[in-house]
Structure formats: C-alpha cells, structure tokens
Enzyme design. Structure first.
Site, mmCIF file in Angstrom:
data_model
loop_
_atom_site.group_PDB
_atom_site.id
_atom_site.type_symbol
_atom_site.label_atom_id
_atom_site.label_comp_id
_atom_site.label_asym_id
_atom_site.label_seq_id
_atom_site.Cartn_x
_atom_site.Cartn_y
_atom_site.Cartn_z
ATOM 1 N N GLY A 327 47.078 -14.490 29.506
ATOM 2 C CA GLY A 327 46.394 -13.235 29.310
ATOM 3 C C GLY A 327 44.738 -13.514 29.486
ATOM 4 O O GLY A 327 44.474 -14.481 30.058
ATOM 5 N N SER A 328 44.102 -12.640 28.688
ATOM 6 C CA SER A 328 42.476 -12.855 29.044
ATOM 7 C C SER A 328 41.887 -13.986 28.675
ATOM 8 O O SER A 328 40.768 -14.272 28.844
ATOM 9 C CB SER A 328 41.879 -11.412 28.265
ATOM 10 O OG SER A 328 42.349 -10.200 29.237
ATOM 11 N N THR A 329 42.473 -14.739 27.728
ATOM 12 C CA THR A 329 41.927 -16.099 27.484
ATOM 13 C C THR A 329 41.440 -16.860 28.563
ATOM 14 O O THR A 329 40.754 -17.726 28.578
ATOM 15 C CB THR A 329 42.552 -16.626 26.117
ATOM 16 O OG1 THR A 329 43.886 -17.006 26.597
ATOM 17 C CG2 THR A 329 42.586 -15.846 24.944
ATOM 18 N N SER A 383 36.250 -7.793 28.806
ATOM 19 C CA SER A 383 37.551 -8.358 29.486
ATOM 20 C C SER A 383 38.076 -7.601 30.609
ATOM 21 O O SER A 383 39.364 -7.184 30.760
ATOM 22 C CB SER A 383 38.659 -8.364 28.288
ATOM 23 O OG SER A 383 39.838 -9.316 28.466
#
Length: 737
Positions: A327-329, A383
């Site tokens: 995901g966004s990490t 994000s």
C-alpha cells in the site's frame, strides 16, 4: 583234567588282564581328548573371543549414562535471560529388567502398570502402552520413556516403588522465564531439546552443546557402586547467544501491539523497531502469539485445517514470513527513485481529479473527488494515488524496477531468522502500463514487513541498504571466568543505494506528512520530538474470488525519529482491523503514539545511554614464550589484565587462547597448572570487515602467516573464525572494495 583246567584258567586270566588294559587305555585316551577339547575351547575363548566376552561381561556390570549438556542461554543485548535450561527429571523403563522383576516378584505386568500409574499420575492405559511398546516397523523394543519434565518430588515418588528396571535421571529442560515475550523470535524446542523454530532453530548448533557420558560399575539392581566410575567425559555446555533485542523496547512494543490488536479487533498485529544505522533489530512482535513453555496448549486458537496446520500457523513469524501488497508506505520508495533520476523536482505540481483511466478501467485515488493541484511534498502528505501514478509514468518500467531491486524488494533480506519470504516483484517484461501505475502507489508487488523497514532504513541513514540482523554475539565463559566472544555478526552493507540529498528531502516530507500540515512536533504535541512517518492502507487479495476484498484491509505505518539524525525506525502493521476504522492513519497513529511516548522516556534515561555504550573488543595476543614482564606490558597496552598462576619467568600457556575476542578489561590467565590448556593451539580471529592493515596487525600478533586476494576490506577467510587451530596454520584472506 586238573592240569588242563588250570591251564585254561590261566589263559582266561591273561585275556582278562589284556581287556582291562585296553579299557584303561581307552578311558585315558578319552579323558585326554576331553581335556584337549576343553583346553582348545578355553584357548579359543580366552584368546580369540576374549574381547567379545569381555564386552558382554562389562555390559552386565557396567552402565553407560549420557551426561546431557546444558543448552546455552539466549539473552537480550544487555544480558537479560530470555531462554535458559533448568534441571528436571525423567523416568525411563528398561523393559527386559522389568520382565526379570516380574518373574522374581511373581507379579503381573498389569500390577506393575497400576503402581506406575498411581505414582506418576499417568493414565493406566498409557502406562500399559509404554510397558509394551512397538516400534514403527512393528518390532518390540526394549526401552521406553515413561515420563519427562517432572519435578524431584514426583521422581522420588516413582523411585520409591523400587521396581527393578525403572530408571530416574536428571534431564535439562528449556525454560522461557517471560512466557509469551518475544516468542516468535525465540522459537521453541522439541522433547529432545532440539530447536524447532526461531533463534532456537537458527542457532541450534551453537546452543545445543556436546553431550558427555559416564561409564560406571553397577550392582544387580543397576544401582551405581560408590567410587567405581570407570570413565567420565564431561559435557560441553552450549554457548550463549546474545540478541540485538532490547528487553525494554521489546516490552514497549509488546504492550503497544497487544493494545492495537484488542482495540482494533484485528486478525494480526506486527511491530518491528530497528536501529537504521547498523541493521540491529531492537524489537519484533506479532500478536497473537504463544507461550513456548507450553506451545501445545495454544495452537488450537490458530487457523488451520488440522492440528499440524494450526501449529505451523502459530509458530510462523509473520514479520518475515508473510508477504503482502504494502500500500501507500511504498510511495516513499517511488519518490526516492524519481528524485534520484531527476524526473521530478520540489517545484513540480500534480493534478488529481480522482482517478486515471487505462482503457476501460479507471484506477481511483482513495479521495474519489480528487485532490486538485498539489506539490511534490503534498502528494506524499495526501497519499495521492493519482500523483504517484504520474511519478511512476515519468520513471518508466525499467527505472522503477531498478530501484525496487536496489532497495532489496523481491530478495531475502538475509536476516538470521528462519522462514523469511522473498515476496513477488513483476519483471520489466511482464509489467503493463497499468501495472506500472499500481506498483508506483503500492499495489501488485508484494513484500514482507522487514523488507519494507530495511528499505526505509536507507532513507533514515542517508542511503545505505544494511542487512537486518538479530544476533549480536555468541560467547562462552572460559574456565577463569572470562567471557570469550566466539562470533559477532557483521551485516552486509550496500552503500549509497540512494543519495544523501534525496534522503534528506524525503525525511523532511515525512515530517510534514505525519504532522498532517501542522507545525513541527504536531504529531506528538512536542516540537522537540521531530518524528517522520507515512501511513498506508492496502486492500487484501481475495484468494477465493480473485481481485481485492471489499472489506479486508491492512493498515500500516513507517516512522523514524529524530528526523535530522534518525536513531530508531518503526514499522506497524494491523491486519484486518474490524472495529470500525480501517485506514492506515486512524488505525496505526494511536499505536505509534503510545509506543513512541514510552520509547522517548526510555531513550532519555541514563539507563538507555549506559546500555548503548559499546564495550571495546580486543583480540587476545600471543604471549607464550614471552617473559611475564613483557606479557604484562602487552596486555596493559590493550587494556587487559594478567593473572599469573605460578612464579615462572616465562609464559608457557594461557587462557583464553591467543586469537580469542574478549571485552576490554577482561582477565587473561597465564601458566595455568595441569595440561588442560594446549600450548600449541590458538583461536582463528574474525577478520571480516577489517582493513588489510588491521588484519595484518592482528595476524602478526598471533604469528599467523597469510596471503590476501583482492583489495579493500576483508570479505572472507578460508579458516573459519572461532576455530581452534594449530600454530603455523596459514590463512587466505579475500578482500573486496
């Protein structure tokens, strides 16, 4: 007539005498033959069969008993015991001896079983099975274990039955004093004290030690005769494995993970805390966990089709074994690649209208209304999927994949724990335009938690990719009490995978991101606590219907502190939160705040500062053949102490051996009495990571000749570090720039 009669009688007497002589001769010959046969048999037994019969006889009056080695301790970085060995008792059955006992006492095997059942507390049927064991191939065996891991009181109760063939003995048992604490990292052992998983498996060879044995004379009841030990070989206890784990930081992480698990009604929670500058893992926790003291009481609470699957699920260390779409990490790493390649700049703007079309498919931003026009810093802070799809398009397949490889994704980190997964990374040839877009914001490719933190550490430390590790050192205690360091783990480092300038920009953006546009320190409510971080929300893959699940998510956060010179990094992952919230920010921020609040208090303490003062390590020099005066001077210069055991003018032997690694201030004993210390042996030192000059000085001090291949830093040696070697051994060093 009379004369004739006498004559006949004389003939008869003569014949009788002859017969008597013949019989006597036959008897004599027979007796001689018997004696010859007996002598031949005795000769055969005494000369040709003596060894065999001697061995058989000794087997009847000698008893060989294994003297089990104590398994080595596992400690945290400061010496706190995390796993150790304690003495418990076991009861074994010599079934042939029990059969003799049954005949002598004129009782039945069922009566023996009843006595053993009542004394041990085992079910009668179980005892009967152990009195009549059958091997896997259907053959009756002669020995059986009745019970293990019992206390002395119960062992004495069984011994008091005085049943010939029932043998009690001391057996070391693994004990974890903190129960569930660090359980997935420590692992567990089986009934034979062999490592099954975790550190117990990874370092089983170093921990297990070497069993000794004792041969003693026994009486008819198999009781050992006093003062009659024939032979004794001492066991060599296992070595101590010291971890990089900090017990206090682990406790903080355990509490935060447990609270996050319960508050979010999550399926799983993982937390890892690391030092980004050297790859040390300071804490690693997964919830739910298990108690390694009683693992078979916990496994039913885990998912699986059968008991074996449930056990594997329980033992699995999710921090390294589970790969998932991050995901966004992952946007941190897309941004790093774009800045490095110069395809974006801080002055660039990006427009988000809520989604991007790829043919008939629209990939949406989490904010379906769109973010509008944003700066580079803002697309990270917001994000924004659309913004990162554009960044990915500017990079292209080839360059994005290049940085994915540089940062270690799709490869094992090499952490010294069993069961790590590589994750899945699409090749350039398989990467479509839509794949490029989704990979850029954290979907499609998979990674494990430790891979993400390893790559994030490169952003924290200025651009170096450092191998994560959890073993700090392996050591043992010499007979004079000196701690000898047998092995130190030197992590592999890939320098400059990202430039220092790029990492400084990203750290600045991370600080803005976690503070959500507020002032410095807004996240923690303290401007002196300069924290940086990026949350992520990933949909989980629907393994039944394909695609993504509509209601199952993974919330996560990557964080570093302090922003200007990070000393710790943190990764938190919450799998399938189901208490209402599922986005990364709302789910992980309370957990992170709770963890950092306690961590800051600990890091500010004098205790923390003292614990992280690394002690200087010294290679013990060769002193044998030198005068006591010169030896003392050499050791003083190295900040080592000398202990002299006699009045000799020269050093004849020493302990620890030359080449051993010890801490500054350690005691070196010379001229010890007896012949336990071999004056012709030394320890091969670990030279990995040293310059050629440093390695040369160490080897010259030990009178070890060597040759080197290559230039730069020592990367390998053909004689294993820690090995006991003879004087005159030659070593080849491999150097690498």
């Amino acid at each position: 007539m009379e004369r004739r009669f006498k004559s006949a009688k004389g003939k008869v007497d003569s014949k009788g005498k002859n017969n008597s002589r013949e019989r006597a001769l036959y008897v004599t010959i027979s007796v001689c033959l018997v004696f010859l046969l007996l002598i031949s048999k005795l000769t055969y037994i005494m000369i040709y069969k003596s060894k065999e019969y001697k061995h058989m006889a000794q087997g009847q009056w000698n008893s060989q008993v294994t003297v089990e080695a104590d398994r080595g301790d596992i400690t945290d970085r400061n010496g706190s015991i995390l796993a150790t060995s304690i003495d418990v008792y076991r009861v074994d059955l010599d079934l042939e001896a029990i059969d003799i006992y049954i005949q002598d006492e004129e009782i039945t095997k069922d009566e023996v079983a009843q006595k053993l059942s009542e004394a041990s507390g085992l079910a009668l049927e179980e005892v009967k099975e152990k009195l009549n064991p059958i091997s896997e191939d259907g053959v009756k065996v002669t020995t059986s274990n009745l019970i293990k891991g019992i206390n002395k009181e119960l062992a004495d109760k069984i011994r008091a039955l005085n049943i010939y063939g029932v043998v009690t003995s001391i057996s070391p048992k693994r004990y974890y004093p903190n129960d569930n604490f660090l359980s997935h990292v420590l692992g567990s052992v089986n009934d034979d004290n062999k490592g099954l998983n975790g550190i117990e498996l990874q370092y089983d060879y170093e921990l297990k030690g070497l069993d000794g044995y004792k041969i003693a004379e026994v009486d008819g009841s198999l009781d050992e005769l006093p003062f009659q030990t024939v032979k004794y070989t001492s066991p060599v206890d296992g070595k101590t494995v010291t971890l990089t784990i900090d017990e206090n930081i682990q406790l903080i992480a355990e509490k935060a993970a447990e609270k996050g698990y319960e508050d979010n009604k999550a399926k799983e929670v993982t937390i890892i805390v690391m030092n980004p500058n050297n790859g040390e893992i300071l804490a690693m926790v997964n919830k739910p966990d298990f108690n390694p003291n009683t693992p078979y009481e916990d496994y039913e609470n885990f998912q699986g089709d059968n008991d074996f699957d449930k056990l594997q699920s329980m033992f699995r260390n999710g921090a390294i074994s589970d790969s998932f779409e991050p995901g966004s990490t992952f946007k941190n790493f897309t941004l790093a690649a774009a800045l490095e390649e110069g395809v974006v700049s801080e002055s660039d703007t990006f427009y988000c209208d809520g989604g991007v079309k790829f043919g008939s498919i629209t990939i949406k931003c989490w904010n379906t209304a769109g973010h509008g026009t944003q700066t580079l810093a803002e697309i990270l802070q917001n994000s924004c999927n659309v913004g990162f799809m554009e960044v990915g398009a500017r990079l292209g397949n080839q360059k994005l994949k290049e940085y994915i490889d540089k940062l270690g994704f799709g490869q094992l980190t090499g952490v010294d724990l069993p069961g790590e997964s590589e994750g899945i990374v699409k090749s350039v040839s398989d990467m479509s335009e839509m794949d490029l877009a989704t990979i850029a914001f954290g979907q499609t490719n998979t990674a494990n938690s430790l891979q993400l933190l390893q790559a994030f550490n490169a952003i924290a430390n200025g651009g170096d990719l450092i191998q994560p590790h959890i073993m700090k050192e392996i050591s043992y205690e010499a007979s004079n009490g000196t701690k000898v360091i047998d092995k130190v783990l030197t992590p592999t480092v890939k320098e400059g995978v990202i430039s220092e300038g790029t990492t400084a920009i990203i750290r600045d953006y991370l600080e803005r991101t976690i503070n959500a546009g507020g002032g410095i320190g807004a996240f923690m409510g303290d401007k002196n606590r300069r924290v940086g971080g990026k949350t992520g929300t990933a949909q989980t893959v629907d393994t039944v219907n394909g695609g993504y699940s509509s209601d199952k998510y993974i919330a996560s956060v990557l964080s570093l502190y302090p922003v200007d010179n990070p000393q710790v990094t943190v990764y938190i992952k919450v799998v399938e939160p189901s208490a209402g919230q599922y986005y990364g920010g709302p789910v992980t921020s309370p957990i992170l705040k709770s963890l950092l609040t306690e961590l800051f208090t600990y890091m500010d303490s004098q205790v923390y500062k003292e614990k992280y003062l690394e002690k200087t390590k010294v290679v013990v020099p060769e002193l044998r053949g030198k005068s006591i005066k010169d030896a003392k001077k050499i050791l003083e210069e190295l900040n080592l102490n000398i202990m002299v055991d006699n009045t000799a003018s020269k050093v004849t032997n020493m302990e620890p051996y030359p080449g051993s690694l010890v801490e500054a201030g350690a005691n070196i004993s010379v001229n010890l009495p007896g012949d336990k210390i071999d004056s012709n042996k030394l320890i091969m030192p670990d030279l990995k990571g040293k310059t050629l000059e440093e390695a040369t000085n160490i080897l010259n001090s030990l009178n070890i000749s060597f040759r080197s291949n290559g230039v730069g830093i020592v990367d390998g040696q053909d004689v294993i570090a820690g090995k006991l070697i003879e004087k005159g051994t030659k070593v080849t060093l491999s150097l690498k720039e």
